[in-house]
Motif scaffolding. Structure first.
Motif, PDB file in Angstrom:
ATOM      1  N   SER A  69      56.681 -99.798  19.696  1.00 18.09           N
ATOM      2  CA  SER A  69      58.121-100.037  19.648  1.00 18.09           C
ATOM      3  C   SER A  69      58.623-100.364  18.245  1.00 18.09           C
ATOM      4  O   SER A  69      59.827-100.281  17.979  1.00 18.09           O
ATOM      5  CB  SER A  69      58.498-101.186  20.589  1.00 18.09           C
ATOM      6  N   GLY A  70      57.733-100.747  17.346  1.00 14.46           N
ATOM      7  CA  GLY A  70      58.137-101.145  16.009  1.00 14.46           C
ATOM      8  C   GLY A  70      58.276-102.643  15.839  1.00 14.46           C
ATOM      9  O   GLY A  70      58.579-103.122  14.738  1.00 14.46           O
ATOM     10  N   GLU A  71      58.036-103.401  16.909  1.00 17.86           N
ATOM     11  CA  GLU A  71      58.077-104.857  16.803  1.00 17.86           C
ATOM     12  C   GLU A  71      57.039-105.348  15.802  1.00 17.86           C
ATOM     13  O   GLU A  71      57.267-106.307  15.072  1.00 17.86           O
ATOM     14  CB  GLU A  71      57.845-105.480  18.179  1.00 17.86           C
ATOM     15  N   LYS A  72      55.879-104.681  15.787  1.00 20.35           N
ATOM     16  CA  LYS A  72      54.829-104.989  14.820  1.00 20.35           C
ATOM     17  C   LYS A  72      54.360-103.687  14.183  1.00 20.35           C
ATOM     18  O   LYS A  72      54.596-102.597  14.716  1.00 20.35           O
ATOM     19  CB  LYS A  72      53.634-105.673  15.506  1.00 20.35           C
ATOM     20  N   LYS A  73      53.686-103.810  13.042  1.00 18.30           N
ATOM     21  CA  LYS A  73      53.072-102.649  12.406  1.00 18.30           C
ATOM     22  C   LYS A  73      51.612-102.968  12.106  1.00 18.30           C
ATOM     23  O   LYS A  73      51.292-104.072  11.643  1.00 18.30           O
ATOM     24  CB  LYS A  73      53.796-102.273  11.115  1.00 18.30           C
ATOM     25  N   ALA A  74      50.745-102.011  12.385  1.00 17.75           N
ATOM     26  CA  ALA A  74      49.319-102.201  12.118  1.00 17.75           C
ATOM     27  C   ALA A  74      49.120-102.551  10.646  1.00 17.75           C
ATOM     28  O   ALA A  74      49.556-101.800   9.768  1.00 17.75           O
ATOM     29  CB  ALA A  74      48.542-100.941  12.482  1.00 17.75           C
ATOM     30  N   PRO A  75      48.451-103.670  10.346  1.00 18.30           N
ATOM     31  CA  PRO A  75      48.271-104.094   8.951  1.00 18.30           C
ATOM     32  C   PRO A  75      47.250-103.260   8.190  1.00 18.30           C
ATOM     33  O   PRO A  75      47.148-103.374   6.972  1.00 18.30           O
ATOM     34  CB  PRO A  75      47.804-105.545   9.091  1.00 18.30           C
ATOM     35  N   VAL A  76      46.491-102.441   8.905  1.00 16.00           N
ATOM     36  CA  VAL A  76      45.491-101.591   8.267  1.00 16.00           C
ATOM     37  C   VAL A  76      45.517-100.233   8.972  1.00 16.00           C
ATOM     38  O   VAL A  76      45.736-100.151  10.182  1.00 16.00           O
ATOM     39  CB  VAL A  76      44.079-102.232   8.340  1.00 16.00           C
ATOM     40  N   LEU A  77      45.354 -99.167   8.205  1.00 15.78           N
ATOM     41  CA  LEU A  77      45.300 -97.829   8.785  1.00 15.78           C
ATOM     42  C   LEU A  77      44.222 -97.792   9.856  1.00 15.78           C
ATOM     43  O   LEU A  77      43.071 -98.183   9.610  1.00 15.78           O
ATOM     44  CB  LEU A  77      45.001 -96.798   7.699  1.00 15.78           C
ATOM     45  N   THR A  78      44.577 -97.323  11.051  1.00 13.48           N
ATOM     46  CA  THR A  78      43.676 -97.340  12.204  1.00 13.48           C
ATOM     47  C   THR A  78      43.497 -95.925  12.734  1.00 13.48           C
ATOM     48  O   THR A  78      44.478 -95.210  12.962  1.00 13.48           O
ATOM     49  CB  THR A  78      44.243 -98.243  13.314  1.00 13.48           C
ATOM     50  N   ILE A  79      42.262 -95.515  12.909  1.00  8.72           N
ATOM     51  CA  ILE A  79      41.922 -94.213  13.490  1.00  8.72           C
ATOM     52  C   ILE A  79      41.084 -94.472  14.730  1.00  8.72           C
ATOM     53  O   ILE A  79      40.143 -95.268  14.696  1.00  8.72           O
ATOM     54  CB  ILE A  79      41.151 -93.332  12.491  1.00  8.72           C
ATOM     55  N   PHE A  80      41.398 -93.788  15.838  1.00  4.30           N
ATOM     56  CA  PHE A  80      40.632 -94.026  17.060  1.00  4.30           C
ATOM     57  C   PHE A  80      40.408 -92.738  17.837  1.00  4.30           C
ATOM     58  O   PHE A  80      41.093 -91.732  17.637  1.00  4.30           O
ATOM     59  CB  PHE A  80      41.343 -95.063  17.945  1.00  4.30           C
ATOM     60  N   ILE A  81      39.419 -92.795  18.725  1.00  2.28           N
ATOM     61  CA  ILE A  81      39.161 -91.738  19.701  1.00  2.28           C
ATOM     62  C   ILE A  81      39.417 -92.301  21.091  1.00  2.28           C
ATOM     63  O   ILE A  81      39.514 -93.510  21.277  1.00  2.28           O
ATOM     64  CB  ILE A  81      37.708 -91.215  19.612  1.00  2.28           C
ATOM     65  N   GLY A  82      39.514 -91.420  22.071  1.00  2.00           N
ATOM     66  CA  GLY A  82      39.701 -91.858  23.443  1.00  2.00           C
ATOM     67  C   GLY A  82      38.382 -92.154  24.125  1.00  2.00           C
ATOM     68  O   GLY A  82      37.331 -91.619  23.757  1.00  2.00           O
ATOM     69  N   GLY A  83      38.430 -93.029  25.129  1.00  2.00           N
ATOM     70  CA  GLY A  83      37.265 -93.335  25.941  1.00  2.00           C
ATOM     71  C   GLY A  83      37.520 -92.955  27.381  1.00  2.00           C
ATOM     72  O   GLY A  83      38.100 -91.911  27.668  1.00  2.00           O
ATOM     73  N   ASN A  84      37.112 -93.819  28.318  1.00  2.00           N
ATOM     74  CA  ASN A  84      37.316 -93.533  29.737  1.00  2.00           C
ATOM     75  C   ASN A  84      38.272 -94.517  30.402  1.00  2.00           C
ATOM     76  O   ASN A  84      38.411 -94.501  31.619  1.00  2.00           O
ATOM     77  CB  ASN A  84      35.984 -93.505  30.490  1.00  2.00           C
ATOM     78  N   HIS A  85      38.915 -95.371  29.617  1.00  2.00           N
ATOM     79  CA  HIS A  85      39.979 -96.244  30.127  1.00  2.00           C
ATOM     80  C   HIS A  85      41.168 -96.091  29.186  1.00  2.00           C
ATOM     81  O   HIS A  85      41.347 -96.888  28.262  1.00  2.00           O
ATOM     82  CB  HIS A  85      39.511 -97.706  30.182  1.00  2.00           C
ATOM     83  N   GLU A  86      41.960 -95.066  29.398  1.00  2.00           N
ATOM     84  CA  GLU A  86      43.049 -94.739  28.496  1.00  2.00           C
ATOM     85  C   GLU A  86      44.332 -94.446  29.259  1.00  2.00           C
ATOM     86  O   GLU A  86      44.293 -94.077  30.444  1.00  2.00           O
ATOM     87  CB  GLU A  86      42.697 -93.504  27.638  1.00  2.00           C
ATOM     88  N   ALA A  87      45.470 -94.575  28.563  1.00  2.00           N
ATOM     89  CA  ALA A  87      46.741 -94.067  29.072  1.00  2.00           C
ATOM     90  C   ALA A  87      46.738 -92.560  28.798  1.00  2.00           C
ATOM     91  O   ALA A  87      47.268 -92.075  27.795  1.00  2.00           O
ATOM     92  CB  ALA A  87      47.911 -94.750  28.369  1.00  2.00           C
ATOM     93  N   SER A  88      46.137 -91.825  29.711  1.00  2.00           N
ATOM     94  CA  SER A  88      45.827 -90.419  29.445  1.00  2.00           C
ATOM     95  C   SER A  88      47.070 -89.569  29.231  1.00  2.00           C
ATOM     96  O   SER A  88      47.046 -88.602  28.464  1.00  2.00           O
ATOM     97  CB  SER A  88      44.981 -89.854  30.591  1.00  2.00           C
ATOM     98  N   ASN A  89      48.171 -89.888  29.931  1.00  2.00           N
ATOM     99  CA  ASN A  89      49.381 -89.090  29.737  1.00  2.00           C
ATOM    100  C   ASN A  89      49.903 -89.201  28.310  1.00  2.00           C
ATOM    101  O   ASN A  89      50.493 -88.260  27.777  1.00  2.00           O
ATOM    102  CB  ASN A  89      50.459 -89.517  30.734  1.00  2.00           C
ATOM    103  N   HIS A  90      49.706 -90.345  27.673  1.00  2.00           N
ATOM    104  CA  HIS A  90      50.122 -90.509  26.282  1.00  2.00           C
ATOM    105  C   HIS A  90      49.227 -89.699  25.351  1.00  2.00           C
ATOM    106  O   HIS A  90      49.718 -88.926  24.513  1.00  2.00           O
ATOM    107  CB  HIS A  90      50.073 -91.992  25.898  1.00  2.00           C
ATOM    108  N   LEU A  91      47.921 -89.830  25.500  1.00  2.00           N
ATOM    109  CA  LEU A  91      47.009 -89.136  24.598  1.00  2.00           C
ATOM    110  C   LEU A  91      47.079 -87.629  24.778  1.00  2.00           C
ATOM    111  O   LEU A  91      46.853 -86.872  23.815  1.00  2.00           O
ATOM    112  CB  LEU A  91      45.577 -89.636  24.803  1.00  2.00           C
ATOM    113  N   GLN A  92      47.405 -87.161  25.992  1.00  2.00           N
ATOM    114  CA  GLN A  92      47.500 -85.710  26.207  1.00  2.00           C
ATOM    115  C   GLN A  92      48.648 -85.085  25.427  1.00  2.00           C
ATOM    116  O   GLN A  92      48.643 -83.866  25.202  1.00  2.00           O
ATOM    117  CB  GLN A  92      47.662 -85.409  27.694  1.00  2.00           C
ATOM    118  N   GLU A  93      49.622 -85.872  25.024  1.00  2.00           N
ATOM    119  CA  GLU A  93      50.706 -85.343  24.201  1.00  2.00           C
ATOM    120  C   GLU A  93      50.196 -84.871  22.845  1.00  2.00           C
ATOM    121  O   GLU A  93      50.854 -84.086  22.164  1.00  2.00           O
ATOM    122  CB  GLU A  93      51.770 -86.415  23.959  1.00  2.00           C
ATOM    123  N   LEU A  94      49.022 -85.366  22.431  1.00  2.00           N
ATOM    124  CA  LEU A  94      48.490 -85.124  21.088  1.00  2.00           C
ATOM    125  C   LEU A  94      47.102 -84.487  21.171  1.00  2.00           C
ATOM    126  O   LEU A  94      46.108 -85.080  20.746  1.00  2.00           O
ATOM    127  CB  LEU A  94      48.430 -86.439  20.310  1.00  2.00           C
TER     128      LEU A  94
END
Length: 570
Positions: A69-94
């Motif tokens: 939402s922009g309430e906070k910003k990640a203080p460090v560049l973050t890169i991640f992969i998906g696992g088996n407990h994910e909000a899949s509809n969000h990740l499927q957009e990308l």
């Protein structure tokens, strides 16, 4: 450059960033990059929680929505992969990766990027043989089958990764490469996770697809999570031709909980002249472009092309010309555009909407990348109704099931993956680990007591939130990655860095010759540190029979790797 590596995130972004900040203040260092190895849980609102394969009582908003939402910003560049407990509809957009929030980047189903000259790749999801040969056909709202199949890795993504020829520095998967436990302190692992013994002895623990990629890519580092335990290993690969054999340093980390080994810092020498921005990788983009027509968003079986006279093309490795072409497509700009935008409303604590349905939205980032490179947005394609009713139901026919079990595969595709684990657990076991048990493990503190038995439900009056009531002062260590080397160079051992553990350990820490920190629980228990490799990757380990005194325990992770229809994963 200092890279913080984290195991299973489970939505605890605030706590992870707080831990990194604590380490920076304590040690006087600055972390440049955070890598998360899955179960990230990029949940934007209540609808996203319905797309996450966890028991209802664990569908908690956590803190990602604040960054979205922009309430906070990640203080460090973050890169991640998906696992088996994910909000899949969000990740499927990308499907090809993108920003899920400012300064937080998802690698997609499979992906490779560059940061300060370091090449970082990853494969999202976990392995399950029943879904391995299918396309990415799932679409919200999910049914009980597609809610889980959506995060199972596909051979089409593995095929793309196997076209990579240039050296890889870091690679991430959620589940472990099968057999990697033979290259570290196996007995120390089994002392902490006793129920893994049968799978280790039978050679069924881990992902065979990840093992193929480990053999092909031979990265300097491989990071994983999933099994909720810290484990280090050193694998020396067989030499390719006249080149010097490469070595991969493997590290798996725990989930984000107090006093668990979920974070480790890696120091990587920066490469002169490299960009300070996150960059696309030209070879990977060329491979995506070349293989675009191969991917089909269908539950039907897909087999990679072979050099057998039946396919006009089977080699999709990127040529220098193809790489120059994708650079031209991007107008010579490899920096990944900072083009994040909200695609669905963010959670509002002041106005909760518990009955909001899962959302579907095309993501402008994917639309832009597809337009520039001529790629297909497979999520949008499925959303446009490009599937048959049977596909949209998410079920496979009996013929497809039979074909999956009968297939002999090909050289390009793993074909000997077990699909039945009945011989491993043929009787009812009252201690069978369910998905609820795996998640309730968060409050047990069993690792500190040296026990991996299933812990029953907490007594009445104990809140789930009690799991996180103590300060998050976690175990963390630092290790140094040697400068990039040519294939002809020999691998030098890592220098011994200063150990760091929060809270302070009861005894001093020591390092193995490879420089990977083993957990203090191993040392306190007298376990040996990570050893020199027992064998080269091409050698096979003798068959072991399960110890007669070890009870047979059927567990979730076993079902991921071997059984197509067993219950789901941890």
């Amino acid at each position: 450059m200092k890279i913080a590596v984290e195991g299973c995130c489970h939505g605890e972004l605030d706590k992870i960033y707080e831990t990194i900040s604590h380490l920076e203040r304590k040690e006087g260092l600055k972390v440049d990059l955070l890598l998360c190895c899955g179960d990230f849980q990029a949940v934007r609102n209540e609808g996203d929680m319905k797309c996450m394969a966890v028991p209802a009582k664990y569908r908690q908003m956590q803190t990602f929505y604040k960054y979205y939402s922009g309430e906070k910003k990640a203080p460090v560049l973050t890169i991640f992969i998906g696992g088996n407990h994910e909000a899949s509809n969000h990740l499927q957009e990308l499907p090809y990766g993108g920003w899920v929030a400012p300064n937080i980047y998802y690698l997609g189903y499979a992906g490779v990027v560059r940061y300060k000259g370091i090449r970082i790749g990853g494969l999202s999801g976990i392995f399950k043989s029943h879904d391995y040969r299918k396309g990415h056909f799932e679409f919200p709202p999910y049914n009980q089958e597609t809610l889980r199949s959506v995060y199972h890795i596909r051979n089409s993504d593995v095929f793309k990764l196997k076209q990579i020829q240039m050296p890889m520095d870091v690679f991430m998967t959620h589940d472990w490469p099968r057999g990697i436990y033979h290259y570290g302190s196996t007995e120390a692992l089994l002392r902490k996770k006793r129920f893994l013994r049968e799978e280790v002895n039978s050679g069924t623990l881990g992902s065979p697809a990840a093992a193929e990629l480990l053999h092909h890519l031979q990265p300097s580092y491989w990071f994983s999570a999933h099994l909720h335990v810290k484990f280090a290993a050193l694998m020396q690969h067989e030499a390719k031709g006249n080149a010097t054999p490469k070595t991969t340093k493997f590290l798996s980390l725990d989930k984000c909980l107090p006093y668990r080994d979920f974070l480790q810092i890696v120091e990587v020498p920066e490469r002169p002249g490299s960009s300070d921005q996150l960059e696309y990788d030209p070879e990977w983009l060329a491979i995506l472009k070349a293989t675009n027509d191969l991917q089909k968003p269908s539950p039907g079986m897909w087999y990679p092309p072979e050099n057998n006279g039946l396919h006009p093309r089977w080699d999709f490795r990127a040529s220098e010309e193809a790489m120059m072409e994708v650079v031209s497509d991007l107008n010579g700009e490899l920096n990944i555009p900072v083009n994040f935008s909200l695609t669905v409303p963010a959670f509002d604590p002041a106005h909760p909407q518990p009955h909001i349905p899962p959302a579907y939205a095309t993501n402008p980032q994917t639309t832009e990348l597809c337009a520039n490179l001529g790629l297909t947005d497979i999520y949008a394609l499925v959303g446009q109704g490009g599937l048959s009713p049977a596909a949209q139901e998410g079920g496979a026919s009996e013929d497809e099931d039979d074909e999956d079990n009968r297939s002999t595969g090909s050289v390009e595709e793993p074909s000997e993956y077990p699909t039945d684990s009945s011989a491993l657990s043929s009787s009812y076991n009252p201690d069978e680990i369910t998905i609820e048990d795996e998640w309730e493990e968060e409050g047990e503190g069993g690792d500190e007591k040296g026990s991996d038995a299933v812990v029953p439900e907490a007594p009445a009056g104990i809140q789930d939130s009690d799991r996180d009531s103590s300060p998050l002062l976690e175990a963390a260590g630092r290790l140094v990655l040697p400068p990039p080397r040519a294939e002809s160079e020999t691998d030098e051992p890592l220098s011994s860095p200063l150990a760091l553990r929060l809270p302070p350990p009861s005894g001093s820490l020591s390092y193995s010759s490879i420089g990977l920190l083993q957990t203090s629980s191993e040392e306190e228990g007298g376990a040996p540190l990570a050893r020199v490799p027992k064998r080269c990757s091409g050698e096979t380990k003798g068959t072991h029979s399960p110890t007669s005194g070890t009870p047979r325990i059927k567990r979730r992770n076993q079902s991921i790797y071997t059984a197509p229809e067993d219950e789901e994963e941890s």
